[in-house]
Scaffold this motif. Structure first.
Motif, PDB file in Angstrom:
ATOM      1  N   LYS A  12       5.023  -4.112   2.946  1.00 47.40           N
ATOM      2  CA  LYS A  12       4.012  -3.887   1.906  1.00 47.40           C
ATOM      3  C   LYS A  12       3.957  -5.030   0.899  1.00 47.40           C
ATOM      4  CE  LYS A  12       2.796   0.457   2.931  1.00 47.40           C
ATOM      5  NZ  LYS A  12       1.431   0.892   3.151  1.00 47.40           N
ATOM      6  N   LEU A  72       5.051  10.545  -5.909  1.00 47.99           N
ATOM      7  CA  LEU A  72       4.262  11.591  -6.561  1.00 47.99           C
ATOM      8  C   LEU A  72       3.582  12.445  -5.502  1.00 47.99           C
ATOM      9  CD1 LEU A  72       2.454   9.693  -9.485  1.00 47.99           C
ATOM     10  CD2 LEU A  72       4.580  11.010  -9.567  1.00 47.99           C
ATOM     11  N   GLN A 109       0.534  14.336  -3.779  1.00 45.26           N
ATOM     12  CA  GLN A 109      -0.855  13.852  -3.698  1.00 45.26           C
ATOM     13  C   GLN A 109      -1.772  14.483  -4.745  1.00 45.26           C
ATOM     14  OE1 GLN A 109      -2.419  13.926   0.332  1.00 45.26           O
ATOM     15  NE2 GLN A 109      -2.506  11.693   0.308  1.00 45.26           N
ATOM     16  N   ARG A 164       4.819   3.168   0.025  1.00 49.36           N
ATOM     17  CA  ARG A 164       6.259   3.123   0.258  1.00 49.36           C
ATOM     18  C   ARG A 164       6.791   1.758  -0.165  1.00 49.36           C
ATOM     19  NH1 ARG A 164       6.968   2.674   5.344  1.00 49.36           N
ATOM     20  NH2 ARG A 164       4.795   2.272   5.810  1.00 49.36           N
ATOM     21  N   GLY A 211       1.219   7.266   5.577  1.00 51.55           N
ATOM     22  CA  GLY A 211      -0.139   7.479   6.067  1.00 51.55           C
ATOM     23  C   GLY A 211      -0.203   8.311   7.340  1.00 51.55           C
ATOM     24  N   GLU A 257      -8.206   5.857  -0.802  1.00 54.78           N
ATOM     25  CA  GLU A 257      -8.183   6.961  -1.774  1.00 54.78           C
ATOM     26  C   GLU A 257      -8.545   6.434  -3.168  1.00 54.78           C
ATOM     27  OE1 GLU A 257      -4.153   8.207  -1.169  1.00 54.78           O
ATOM     28  OE2 GLU A 257      -4.596   9.178   0.756  1.00 54.78           O
ATOM     29  N   LEU A 287      -4.456   3.870   3.693  1.00 60.12           N
ATOM     30  CA  LEU A 287      -5.098   5.053   3.109  1.00 60.12           C
ATOM     31  C   LEU A 287      -5.127   5.014   1.583  1.00 60.12           C
ATOM     32  CD1 LEU A 287      -3.769   8.075   5.216  1.00 60.12           C
ATOM     33  CD2 LEU A 287      -6.034   7.028   5.265  1.00 60.12           C
ATOM     34  N   ALA A 288      -4.043   4.491   0.966  1.00 60.03           N
ATOM     35  CA  ALA A 288      -3.980   4.524  -0.503  1.00 60.03           C
ATOM     36  C   ALA A 288      -5.131   3.718  -1.106  1.00 60.03           C
ATOM     37  CB  ALA A 288      -2.627   3.990  -0.980  1.00 60.03           C
ATOM     38  N   LEU A 299      -2.355  12.247  -7.585  1.00 58.29           N
ATOM     39  CA  LEU A 299      -2.857  10.887  -7.376  1.00 58.29           C
ATOM     40  C   LEU A 299      -4.293  10.633  -7.856  1.00 58.29           C
ATOM     41  CD1 LEU A 299      -1.183   9.838  -4.004  1.00 58.29           C
ATOM     42  CD2 LEU A 299      -0.526   9.233  -6.328  1.00 58.29           C
TER      43      LEU A 299
HETATM   44  N1  UDP Z   1       1.407   8.861  -1.082  1.00 61.46           N
HETATM   45  C1  UDP Z   1       1.794  10.006  -1.757  1.00 61.46           C
HETATM   46  N2  UDP Z   1       2.687   9.871  -2.791  1.00 61.46           N
HETATM   47  C2  UDP Z   1       3.203   8.683  -3.165  1.00 61.46           C
HETATM   48  C3  UDP Z   1       2.800   7.521  -2.476  1.00 61.46           C
HETATM   49  C4  UDP Z   1       1.901   7.644  -1.432  1.00 61.46           C
HETATM   50  O1  UDP Z   1       1.333  11.116  -1.455  1.00 61.46           O
HETATM   51  O2  UDP Z   1       4.005   8.638  -4.083  1.00 61.46           O
HETATM   52  C5  UDP Z   1       0.449   8.994   0.044  1.00 61.46           C
HETATM   53  C6  UDP Z   1      -0.894   8.350  -0.239  1.00 61.46           C
HETATM   54  O3  UDP Z   1      -1.738   9.266  -0.891  1.00 61.46           O
HETATM   55  C7  UDP Z   1      -1.383   7.969   1.160  1.00 61.46           C
HETATM   56  C8  UDP Z   1      -0.096   7.777   1.954  1.00 61.46           C
HETATM   57  O4  UDP Z   1       0.974   8.304   1.168  1.00 61.46           O
HETATM   58  O5  UDP Z   1      -2.155   9.004   1.716  1.00 61.46           O
HETATM   59  C9  UDP Z   1       0.207   6.312   2.237  1.00 61.46           C
HETATM   60  O6  UDP Z   1      -0.629   5.872   3.261  1.00 61.46           O
HETATM   61  P1  UDP Z   1      -0.961   4.339   3.496  1.00 61.46           P
HETATM   62  O7  UDP Z   1      -1.860   4.278   4.696  1.00 61.46           O
HETATM   63  O8  UDP Z   1      -1.480   3.726   2.253  1.00 61.46           O
HETATM   64  O9  UDP Z   1       0.431   3.654   3.796  1.00 61.46           O
HETATM   65  P2  UDP Z   1       1.497   3.874   4.980  1.00 61.46           P
HETATM   66  O10 UDP Z   1       2.510   4.816   4.481  1.00 61.46           O
HETATM   67  O11 UDP Z   1       0.762   4.425   6.177  1.00 61.46           O
HETATM   68  O12 UDP Z   1       2.060   2.526   5.239  1.00 61.46           O
END
Ligand code: UDP
Length: 398
Positions: free
Chosen positions: A222, A276, A278, A217, A23, A306, A302-303, A281
Motif C-alpha cells: 500500500k 474502524l 465500516q 491495511r 477488500g 467508497e 474499494l476504499a 467510514l
Molecule cells: N476498511 C474497513 N475499516 C478500516 C479500513 C478499511 O472497514 O479500518 C474496509 C474499507 O471500507 C474497504 C476495505 O476495507 O471496503 C479495503 O478494501 P480495499 O480494496 O481498499 O483494499 P484491500 O484490503 O483489498 O487491499
C-alpha cells in the motif's frame, strides 16, 4: 441458481481493514448478500476464524465455517489444510443434499478447493484471484510469495471454466503470464453501495481541521511511507492539515509506521485511528479534503471508490486498479511516479483550492454512482449463467 462460494481465508464476517482482511472480505459479503436477496441459493464456505462480525440474523446467504486446523492458523500454513477443507465441504454438501449448479472461488487458496470440487461434482468453476503472486513479484520483488502459490495460480487460471477479473490490465496479465484463455475471462469491476457511502448533511465534523486521509491495511504493497514523506513536505511548508490514517496491520508494522512519523516530527499532525467499523467510514471519508492511495499495486481499491461515493477526491498512484476508479484531473489525480513531491503538490492543490475540490467532489460522486454493487452483481449473474449453460451443453472432459 444454487451457488457454492469458496472463500477459505476471506470470510465475509471478519472485520476488514486489519492484517489479513480487506477488500476481498467486503467483496464476498456485498456480492453474495445481493445474489441471495435476488433469490439465488448461496452457500459460502470459509475456514473458521476468531473475531466474527456481521454474524447477525439479517444475512440472506448461508455461511458455513469449516473447522480445519487451529482456529488462528497463520495464512502461510493454510495450504496444507486444503485437502481436509475439500473433504469437509463435500461432507457438508452431501449432508444437506444440496446439488449446486456452480462453484465460485475467491483467491488462490479457494481456487485450489474450487478445482477439486468442480472435478468431483461435475459442475463449472468460476474463479477470481483478487491478487496474483506474479504481479506482487513484479512490483515488490523483495516480498516474494511461496512457490506453491505461483504453481497453483497457473493451474487454476488454465483449468477454471471462467475467470472474473476486475480490470483490462489484470485480464492481459492472466493471458500473457498465466496462460489463461482469453475467452474464459470476464472483466467485471467491483462496486460500492452509493446509498450507504454518501456525504449526507450530518457527515462533516465542521471543526475547521483540514484532513488528508489514508484508509487501508498497513501493508507494504500500500506504500504508506510515500504518503508520510509527502505529508512531511506539506508540514515543512507550514500548511496546516492533519493526516488521518485508518486501518490496521501487524503490531510490528504499526510500530514501524509510528516510528517514521516520529522521526519526521509529525506526531502532532497525524491521527492513527486503527481499524474502524465500516459504519463509521462515510463520515470519515466525507470529512477529508482528499484520500491518498500511494499503492505499488491495487487489484481494485474499494476504499478509494467508497471515498469517491462520499464526494472525496483522490490523489492516487497511477496503477492498474486505481486507474479504473480515478479519472485523472476530474475526480482526483493519478500520480505517475513514486515521488513524494508530486503527491504533496496535488494534495496541496486540493487543500487550498475550494473550487477545485468542490468540482472534483461532484465528479467523484458521479463516477462512484456508475460503479455500484448492483451493477456488478447483474453482470456476475450473467457470467455464472453462461458458465452453467456452456457446461451443460458440452461437459468438459476432466
Ligand atoms: N476498511 C474497513 N475499516 C478500516 C479500513 C478499511 O472497514 O479500518 C474496509 C474499507 O471500507 C474497504 C476495505 O476495507 O471496503 C479495503 O478494501 P480495499 O480494496 O481498499 O483494499 P484491500 O484490503 O483489498 O487491499
Amino acid at each position: 441458481m444454487r451457488i457454492t462460494v469458496v472463500s477459505v481465508h476471506g470470510c465475509p464476517c471478519i472485520q476488514p481493514g486489519g492484517t489479513d482482511a480487506g477488500g476481498m472480505n467486503v467483496y464476498v459479503r456485498e456480492v453474495y448478500e445481493r445474489m441471495a436477496r435476488l433469490g439465488h441459493v448461496v452457500r459460502v464456505y470459509a475456514r473458521w476464524h476468531p473475531d466474527a462480525i456481521y454474524d447477525g440474523s439479517c444475512r440472506c446467504y448461508e455461511l458455513v465455517h469449516i473447522p480445519v486446523g487451529a482456529v488462528n492458523t497463520p495464512k502461510e500454513n493454510i495450504p496444507e489444510l486444503l485437502p481436509e477443507f475439500v473433504a469437509a465441504v463435500k461432507a457438508d454438501a452431501e449432508d444437506s443434499l444440496t446439488k449446486f449448479d456452480l462453484i465460485a472461488s475467491h483467491y488462490w487458496l479457494s481456487g485450489v478447493v474450487g478445482v477439486e470440487l468442480a472435478k468431483s461434482w461435475g459442475i463449472p468453476h468460476v474463479t477470481s484471484f483478487h491478487t496474483l503472486a506474479a504481479i506482487k513479484r513484479q512490483v515488490r520483488p523483495e516480498e516474494d510469495e511461496p512457490e506453491i502459490r505461483f504453481v497453483n495460480e497457473r493451474r487454476i487460471a488454465r483449468s477454471a471454466d471462467g475467470i472474473v477479473a476486475w480490470t483490462d490490465g489484470e485480464s492481459e496479465f492472466l493471458v500473457s503470464q498465466l496462460a489463461a484463455t482469453r475467452d474464459a475471462i470476464s472483466i467485471i469491476p467491483p462496486g460500492v453501495d452509493a446509498d450507504f457511502f454518501n456525504a449526507g448533511p450530518d457527515t462533516k465534523n465542521n471543526d475547521g481541521i483540514r484532513r488528508i486521509l489514508y484508509v487501508g491495511r498497513l501493508d507494504a504493497l500500500k506504500g504508506i511511507d510515500l504518503l508520510i514523506d509527502a505529508f512531511a513536505i506539506i508540514a515543512r511548508l507550514g500548511i496546516d492539515a492533519q493526516l488521518r490514517i485508518v486501518g490496521g496491520g501487524t503490531a510490528e508494522e504499526y510500530r514501524r509506521v509510528l516510528g517514521r512519523i516520529s522521526k519526521l516530527r509529525l506526531d502532532r499532525h497525524v491521527k492513527m485511528d486503527g481499524v474502524l467499523h465500516q459504519t463509521e467510514l462515510p463520515s470519515v471519508y466525507s470529512d477529508a479534503a482528499c484520500i491518498v492511495a500511494p499503492s505499488f499495486h491495487e487489484t481494485f481499491g474499494l476504499a478509494v471508490l467508497e471515498a469517491a461515493a462520499c464526494g472525496t477526491p483522490a490523489v492516487a498512484a497511477d496503477v492498474d486498479g486505481l486507474r479504473s476508479i480515478v479519472v485523472d484531473r476530474e475526480t482526483g489525480y493519478l500520480i505517475p511516479e513514486r515521488d513524494p513531491a508530486l503527491y504533496a503538490d496535488k494534495i496541496i492543490a486540493l487543500l487550498e483550492n475550494d473550487e477545485l475540490r468542490k468540482s472534483m467532489s461532484s465528479s467523484a460522486r458521479r463516477r462512484a454512482e456508475s460503479l455500484t454493487w448492483d451493477h456488478a452483481v447483474d453482470n456476475l449473474i450473467g457470467v455464472y449463467r453462461r458458465a452453467v449453460n456452456a457446461y451443460r451443453a458440452v461437459p468438459v472432459l476432466r
